[in-house]
Scaffold this active site. Structure first.
Site, PDB file in Angstrom:
ATOM      1  N   LYS A 119      84.371 166.810 -40.398  1.00 40.55           N
ATOM      2  CA  LYS A 119      85.113 165.807 -39.621  1.00 40.55           C
ATOM      3  C   LYS A 119      84.604 165.756 -38.181  1.00 40.55           C
ATOM      4  O   LYS A 119      84.401 164.681 -37.616  1.00 40.55           O
ATOM      5  CB  LYS A 119      86.622 166.127 -39.612  1.00 40.55           C
ATOM      6  CG  LYS A 119      87.247 166.207 -40.996  1.00 40.55           C
ATOM      7  CD  LYS A 119      88.757 166.372 -40.925  1.00 40.55           C
ATOM      8  CE  LYS A 119      89.254 167.666 -40.299  1.00 40.55           C
ATOM      9  NZ  LYS A 119      88.948 168.876 -41.096  1.00 40.55           N
ATOM     10  N   ARG A 157      84.344 181.664 -34.604  1.00 39.75           N
ATOM     11  CA  ARG A 157      85.790 181.546 -34.394  1.00 39.75           C
ATOM     12  C   ARG A 157      86.508 182.574 -35.250  1.00 39.75           C
ATOM     13  O   ARG A 157      86.147 182.787 -36.404  1.00 39.75           O
ATOM     14  CB  ARG A 157      86.258 180.135 -34.796  1.00 39.75           C
ATOM     15  CG  ARG A 157      86.017 179.102 -33.736  1.00 39.75           C
ATOM     16  CD  ARG A 157      86.259 177.684 -34.224  1.00 39.75           C
ATOM     17  NE  ARG A 157      87.487 177.501 -35.000  1.00 39.75           N
ATOM     18  CZ  ARG A 157      87.867 176.325 -35.501  1.00 39.75           C
ATOM     19  NH1 ARG A 157      87.138 175.233 -35.304  1.00 39.75           N
ATOM     20  NH2 ARG A 157      88.980 176.203 -36.191  1.00 39.75           N
ATOM     21  N   ARG A 182      93.650 179.065 -44.545  1.00 39.31           N
ATOM     22  CA  ARG A 182      93.611 177.690 -44.025  1.00 39.31           C
ATOM     23  C   ARG A 182      93.449 176.686 -45.169  1.00 39.31           C
ATOM     24  O   ARG A 182      94.052 175.616 -45.160  1.00 39.31           O
ATOM     25  CB  ARG A 182      92.472 177.543 -43.003  1.00 39.31           C
ATOM     26  CG  ARG A 182      92.775 178.245 -41.686  1.00 39.31           C
ATOM     27  CD  ARG A 182      91.536 178.419 -40.842  1.00 39.31           C
ATOM     28  NE  ARG A 182      90.990 177.185 -40.322  1.00 39.31           N
ATOM     29  CZ  ARG A 182      89.734 177.050 -39.882  1.00 39.31           C
ATOM     30  NH1 ARG A 182      88.896 178.069 -39.914  1.00 39.31           N
ATOM     31  NH2 ARG A 182      89.321 175.900 -39.407  1.00 39.31           N
ATOM     32  N   ARG A 219      98.399 166.535 -40.151  1.00 37.43           N
ATOM     33  CA  ARG A 219      98.088 167.608 -41.096  1.00 37.43           C
ATOM     34  C   ARG A 219      99.246 167.863 -42.049  1.00 37.43           C
ATOM     35  O   ARG A 219      99.143 168.726 -42.920  1.00 37.43           O
ATOM     36  CB  ARG A 219      97.824 168.891 -40.313  1.00 37.43           C
ATOM     37  CG  ARG A 219      96.408 169.457 -40.429  1.00 37.43           C
ATOM     38  CD  ARG A 219      96.335 170.637 -39.517  1.00 37.43           C
ATOM     39  NE  ARG A 219      95.199 171.482 -39.661  1.00 37.43           N
ATOM     40  CZ  ARG A 219      94.117 171.402 -38.883  1.00 37.43           C
ATOM     41  NH1 ARG A 219      94.000 170.451 -37.986  1.00 37.43           N
ATOM     42  NH2 ARG A 219      93.155 172.275 -39.035  1.00 37.43           N
ATOM     43  N   ARG A 274      79.144 179.468 -39.972  1.00 34.68           N
ATOM     44  CA  ARG A 274      78.914 178.613 -38.805  1.00 34.68           C
ATOM     45  C   ARG A 274      79.287 179.297 -37.495  1.00 34.68           C
ATOM     46  O   ARG A 274      80.152 180.181 -37.448  1.00 34.68           O
ATOM     47  CB  ARG A 274      79.672 177.283 -38.936  1.00 34.68           C
ATOM     48  CG  ARG A 274      81.130 177.360 -38.540  1.00 34.68           C
ATOM     49  CD  ARG A 274      81.837 176.015 -38.579  1.00 34.68           C
ATOM     50  NE  ARG A 274      83.228 176.128 -38.189  1.00 34.68           N
ATOM     51  CZ  ARG A 274      84.100 175.130 -38.179  1.00 34.68           C
ATOM     52  NH1 ARG A 274      83.746 173.926 -38.573  1.00 34.68           N
ATOM     53  NH2 ARG A 274      85.344 175.341 -37.792  1.00 34.68           N
TER      54      ARG A 274
END
Ligand code: AMP
Length: 226
Positions: A30, A169, A180, A105, A141
């Site tokens: 996104k 992160r 998540r 969300r 990532r």
């Protein structure tokens, strides 16, 4: 992309504003596609995740409230994030529209947005990506601490956009990614039907090269607006 500006034409359709939602699991691309769309449509990309991480880094009252929630991969309360987004989209840079990344969300957030926008959003782009691809992408990532750009784990430790430090992160660690994803399937995926029923959904295959996906996004937007 054929059309460069909200207030122009898109796929032959004239548009005054472009209000777009990017929907899909974490790591579905996104942010990457949103950044490109923002440049070509000249409307801001608003990432609630980036806004919250910035609040945490700046230790604002909001940041202190949400820091632990984000690191654990949980969702911040609806009323809190709804007020953050309402304030953000009322700013003057959203006069020609916006691209929302990470909001809504939950169905409650989607309904709240419908109340604020009498004519709803224009297009919801749904990035369909398998759970396996998401886990591989997120665990592999790095993110720029300064501008939020993402990279596959590479030798370099600096962002090629702004020179900021790259880091993993905390919520991209595999165990947190699984939480998540679970939350996404339970709370966010129902928004796919919510927007499909409103005739706003552009469902695209979110796997493949950045260029191929950008092409699908362009076609998907044109189809919904036609
Ligand atoms: P993201 O960068 O979009 O993956 O967001 C990072 C984290 O910010 C999420 O895991 C949530 O903790 C929080 N967050 C961002 N957007 C929302 C939202 N719309 N509702 C609830 N929590 C959110």
């Amino acid at each position: 992309m054929k059309v460069s500006c909200a207030g122009g034409a898109y796929g032959g359709v004239r548009v005054k504003q472009m209000k777009i939602i990017l929907l899909g699991p974490p790591g579905s691309g996104k942010g990457t596609q949103g950044a490109e769309l923002s440049k070509s449509l000249h409307v801001p990309e608003i990432s609630t995740g980036d806004m919250l991480r910035q609040a945490v880094a700046e230790k604002t009252a909001l940041g202190q409230q949400v820091g632990d929630v984000i690191n654990q991969g949980c969702l911040v309360p609806d009323d809190l994030i709804i007020s953050v987004i309402e304030e953000r989209i009322s700013r003057s840079d959203c006069g020609h529209g916006f691209i929302l990344d990470g909001f809504p969300r939950t169905i409650e957030q989607g309904e709240a947005l419908e109340k604020v926008l009498p004519d709803s959003v224009d297009v919801v782009i749904y990035f369909n990506v398998s759970s396996e691809a998401v886990v591989a992408r997120l665990a592999g990532r790095l993110t720029c601490r300064k501008c939020g750009a993402v990279y596959p784990k590479v030798d370099t430790s600096l962002c090629s956009v702004c020179g900021g430090d790259l880091y993993q992160r905390e919520d991209d660690m595999t165990s947190t990614v699984l939480r998540r994803l679970e939350l996404y399937r339970e709370h966010t995926e129902p928004l796919v039907s919510f927007y499909r029923e409103k005739g706003k959904l552009a469902e695209i295959d979110g796997e493949g090269s950045v260029e191929d996906i950008a092409q699908r996004v362009e076609e998907g937007i044109a189809q919904v607006l036609a």
